[in-house]
Scaffold this motif. Structure first.
Motif, short mmCIF file in Angstrom:
data_model
loop_
_atom_site.label_atom_id
_atom_site.label_comp_id
_atom_site.label_asym_id
_atom_site.label_seq_id
_atom_site.Cartn_x
_atom_site.Cartn_y
_atom_site.Cartn_z
N LYS A 186 33.46 40.32 49.32
CA LYS A 186 34.33 39.71 48.21
C LYS A 186 33.77 40.45 46.91
O LYS A 186 32.52 40.44 46.65
CB LYS A 186 33.83 38.22 48.44
CG LYS A 186 34.63 37.48 49.10
CD LYS A 186 34.22 36.16 49.06
CE LYS A 186 34.90 35.15 49.90
NZ LYS A 186 34.50 33.82 49.79
N VAL A 187 35.01 40.77 46.26
CA VAL A 187 34.48 41.43 44.71
C VAL A 187 34.73 40.27 43.91
O VAL A 187 35.85 39.71 43.74
CB VAL A 187 35.45 42.44 44.78
CG1 VAL A 187 35.33 42.88 43.45
CG2 VAL A 187 35.27 43.55 45.79
N LEU A 189 35.72 38.82 40.22
CA LEU A 189 36.98 39.31 39.41
C LEU A 189 38.16 39.54 40.09
O LEU A 189 39.36 39.18 39.77
CB LEU A 189 36.51 40.57 38.45
CG LEU A 189 35.86 40.35 37.12
CD1 LEU A 189 35.58 41.50 36.86
CD2 LEU A 189 36.65 39.50 36.19
N ARG A 190 38.02 39.83 41.52
CA ARG A 190 39.15 39.95 42.37
C ARG A 190 39.52 38.71 43.35
O ARG A 190 40.33 37.97 43.40
CB ARG A 190 39.06 41.25 42.96
CG ARG A 190 40.31 41.46 43.85
CD ARG A 190 40.33 42.71 44.76
NE ARG A 190 39.33 42.56 45.83
CZ ARG A 190 38.96 43.16 46.67
NH1 ARG A 190 39.11 44.64 46.52
NH2 ARG A 190 38.28 42.79 47.79
N ASP A 191 38.16 38.39 44.20
CA ASP A 191 38.42 37.35 45.06
C ASP A 191 37.65 36.09 44.84
O ASP A 191 37.46 35.20 45.56
CB ASP A 191 37.70 37.85 46.46
CG ASP A 191 38.30 39.32 46.84
OD1 ASP A 191 39.53 39.50 46.75
OD2 ASP A 191 37.55 40.07 47.12
N THR A 192 37.00 36.06 43.61
CA THR A 192 36.55 34.73 43.27
C THR A 192 36.82 34.18 41.75
O THR A 192 37.50 34.98 41.25
CB THR A 192 34.75 35.13 43.26
OG1 THR A 192 34.52 35.91 41.96
CG2 THR A 192 34.24 35.51 44.42
N ASP A 193 36.65 32.99 41.71
CA ASP A 193 37.24 32.28 40.59
C ASP A 193 36.51 32.45 39.38
O ASP A 193 36.79 32.24 38.17
CB ASP A 193 37.89 30.93 40.93
CG ASP A 193 36.92 29.99 41.62
OD1 ASP A 193 35.81 30.42 41.80
OD2 ASP A 193 36.97 28.64 41.92
N ASN A 270 32.45 38.46 31.14
CA ASN A 270 33.66 39.27 31.52
C ASN A 270 33.28 40.75 31.60
O ASN A 270 34.41 41.35 31.92
CB ASN A 270 34.85 39.67 30.78
CG ASN A 270 35.31 37.66 30.41
OD1 ASN A 270 35.53 36.99 31.58
ND2 ASN A 270 35.60 37.29 29.34
N ASN A 272 32.85 43.87 33.85
CA ASN A 272 33.09 44.11 35.37
C ASN A 272 31.99 45.27 36.00
O ASN A 272 32.26 46.15 35.88
CB ASN A 272 34.50 44.84 35.55
CG ASN A 272 34.71 45.07 36.93
OD1 ASN A 272 33.96 44.92 38.01
ND2 ASN A 272 36.01 45.72 37.10
N SER A 275 32.99 48.41 37.55
CA SER A 275 33.76 49.28 36.80
C SER A 275 32.84 50.26 35.77
O SER A 275 31.88 49.53 35.05
CB SER A 275 34.81 48.83 35.80
OG SER A 275 35.02 49.52 34.53
N SER A 321 28.34 40.49 41.72
CA SER A 321 29.35 41.68 41.50
C SER A 321 30.26 41.96 42.93
O SER A 321 31.49 41.50 43.06
CB SER A 321 28.78 43.14 41.49
OG SER A 321 27.68 43.42 42.31
N ARG A 322 29.60 41.98 44.17
CA ARG A 322 30.24 42.02 45.41
C ARG A 322 29.28 41.64 46.44
O ARG A 322 28.24 41.85 46.34
CB ARG A 322 30.64 43.66 45.69
CG ARG A 322 31.33 43.72 47.01
CD ARG A 322 31.79 45.16 46.86
NE ARG A 322 31.08 46.16 46.56
CZ ARG A 322 31.37 47.45 46.03
NH1 ARG A 322 32.71 47.70 46.07
NH2 ARG A 322 30.46 48.30 45.69
#
Ligand SMILES: Cc1cc2nc3c(=O)[nH]c(=O)nc-3n(C[C@H](O)[C@H](O)[C@H](O)COP(=O)(O)OP(=O)(O)OC[C@H]3O[C@@H](n4cnc5c(N)ncnc54)[C@H](O)[C@@H]3O)c2cc1C
Length: 472
Positions: A186-187, A189-193, A270, A272, A275, A321-322
């Protein structure tokens, strides 16, 4: 000319190492515990660490305090983490205000320490256990066969190297090895709220911790400082327009020496963490914030008129992060129920600590409510950390430990702490040793035997019932 999306394929042969029993990727709290405990259990162990020291966030990151180690009644940490605390106590590595009750019987007391002392002590543990350490070495790729990892590709000043092993523990915080191997993750920013913000921590000299402004013997501990700076002085500085962002939550200055402090303050919202560009921009912004905090302390905080910013951390303080998708995900309902598990490899008590995700007052209030209210385990409580959150789903010889374990965002905000990471590291290495000995895969390990082995190593695991099978 550059094209950001262009792909370039290349093939080359690289030198290979002999086969290790255990390769640990990342030498933070989880990785150091995994490597030391794996080596003590007789595994030929290699530890690959990207920086030049062990300790991860606690040293490179200047996060100079352990999350709570007791539940207000008794010490919850055992095994390697307890041994580490005892060694640090002997060496006077803690802040001058830290008393033994912090370790044995104080609820929600963070334990401040000097990062340099931790570095040295972890070196000693690793060398004494016979861990082969390679600093300045980053794991960059994985060689797999089905759900089995055969080897990793590591990079350092000597170039690239292939390192084969029988078992692997990913303690990179970012689940870098698990992701490279293709394990489901799970990443944020992509998969979590929710994205917990990052912080670039910093070190200061010239703090007068005995300033009489604080009465009753001065600033006795972190909590006194925290509460006062948080509630009054910070609000005043924000109202005066002192800061370039209105960040209402500052965990505070850890008292790590008679005149020095380590600041956990200045959120980089915010960011990432996966990145490179965002991380790089975040470092620049974090260093700018540290200067603002130095000026804030000088101007607003009694006893800090002479404070000097010595350094910011060389790495960003990334909270999340992940995370792997594990055999089980520990969730907030488990946490609130203080659930205990037959296969738990540690028990822990720390409020969920998902920092405000932006500068709004609503987010700050949400954080306070969670932290002090329903998501606080309270006196005598604990939640179990089951083995199954350390196993990427379906994998045979790969474990994770520390920050990249499998839990939901709220629970992650609790058990990502260093003290829990050390315990997870020991558990993952013990599972690897059991797997090497018995041939049992990570995803079907006899967890009753694992709990027995951890108890023998000093872990505090109060569950009455054991089970051959992990929690799913
Ligand atoms: C700002 C901030 C404040 C915090 N405050 C507290 C606190 O007060 N108390 C507390 O207990 N916890 C606190 N935490 C949480 C805690 O510090 C971390 O969650 C904990 O350190 C996680 O341990 P870890 O071993 O999983 O990862 P880390 O400590 O991040 O260690 C990971 C290690 O892996 C290395 N690495 C990464 N990628 C690679 C790679 N590809 N190859 C080789 N090596 C690699 C890194 O260099 C690092 O040494 C805080 C965290 C942050 C960011």
């Amino acid at each position: 000319m550059s094209n950001d999306n262009a792909a370039w394929q290349y093939t080359r042969s690289i030198a290979s190492d002999p086969t290790y029993d255990l390769v640990v990727a990342g030498g933070g709290p989880a990785g150091t515990a995994a490597a030391v405990c794996g080596a003590r259990l007789g595994l030929k162990t290699l530890l690959l660490e990207a920086t030049g020291c062990l300790g991860g966030m606690g040293t490179s990151g200047l996060v100079a305090s352990f999350g709570p180690v007791s539940n207000g009644e008794r010490m919850l940490v055992g095994g390697f983490m307890k041994e580490l605390l005892e060694r640090m106590w002997e060496r006077q590595a803690f802040g001058p205000h830290v008393v033994q009750e912090f370790l044995h019987s104080q609820l929600n007391r963070w334990v401040a320490f000097r990062p340099e002392a931790l570095k040295r002590i972890l070196d000693e543990f690793a060398v004494a256990a016979g861990v082969e350490i390679r600093f300045f070495t980053r794991v960059i790729d994985a060689d797999i066969e089905g759900r089995r990892l055969k080897g990793v590709v590591a990079s350092n000043v000597e170039g690239l190297r292939y390192v084969p092993a029988r078992t692997f523990v990913d303690c990179t915080g970012d689940a870098a090895l698990a992701a490279a191997a293709g394990a489901e993750c799970k990443v944020v920013l992509r998969d979590t709220d929710t994205v917990a913000p990052s912080t670039l921590c910093s070190l200061y000299a010239g703090v007068n911790w005995a300033d009489p402004a604080y009465g009753d013997g001065g600033w006795k501990d972190l909590d006194t400082v925290r509460n006062r700076t948080k509630t009054e002085l910070l609000e005043k500085a924000i109202a005066d327009g002192h800061f370039s962002q209105e960040d209402r939550f500052m965990p505070g200055m850890n008292k790590i020496g008679q005149h020095s402090g380590a600041l956990n303050g200045g959120h980089v919202f915010n960011l990432n963490p996966l990145s490179n560009r965002s991380l790089s921009d975040g470092m620049v912004f974090g260093r700018k914030l540290a200067v603002e905090y130095e000026a804030f302390y000088r101007k607003y905080v009694p006893g800090c008129e002479e404070i000097e910013l010595l350094t910011t951390a060389p790495v960003m303080g990334v909270r999340d992060s992940r995370r792997i998708v594990g055999e089980f995900e520990l969730g907030i309902e488990d946490f609130r129920a203080r659930r205990q598990f037959a296969d738990q490899v540690a028990v822990y008590n720390r409020p969920t600590d998902v920092h405000p995700t932006n500068t709004s007052k609503e987010e700050y209030e949400r954080f306070l409510k969670d932290f002090h209210g329903k998501d606080n385990l309270g006196h005598g409580g604990s939640v179990g950390i089951p083995y199954s959150i350390l196993v990427p789903r379906g994998w045979e010889n790969l474990w994770v430990a520390g920050r990249c374990h499998s839990s939901d965002t709220k629970v992650h905000g609790s058990i990502r702490a260093q003290s829990a990471a050390y315990m997870m590291g020991q558990a993952a290495a013990s599972a690897a040793a059991q797997s090497v000995r018995t041939g049992q895969p990570a995803c079907d390990l006899d967890t009753a035997a694992l709990v027995g082995s951890l108890r023998e190593q000093g872990a505090y695991l109060p569950q009455a019932e054991l089970s051959r099978h992990m929690t799913r």
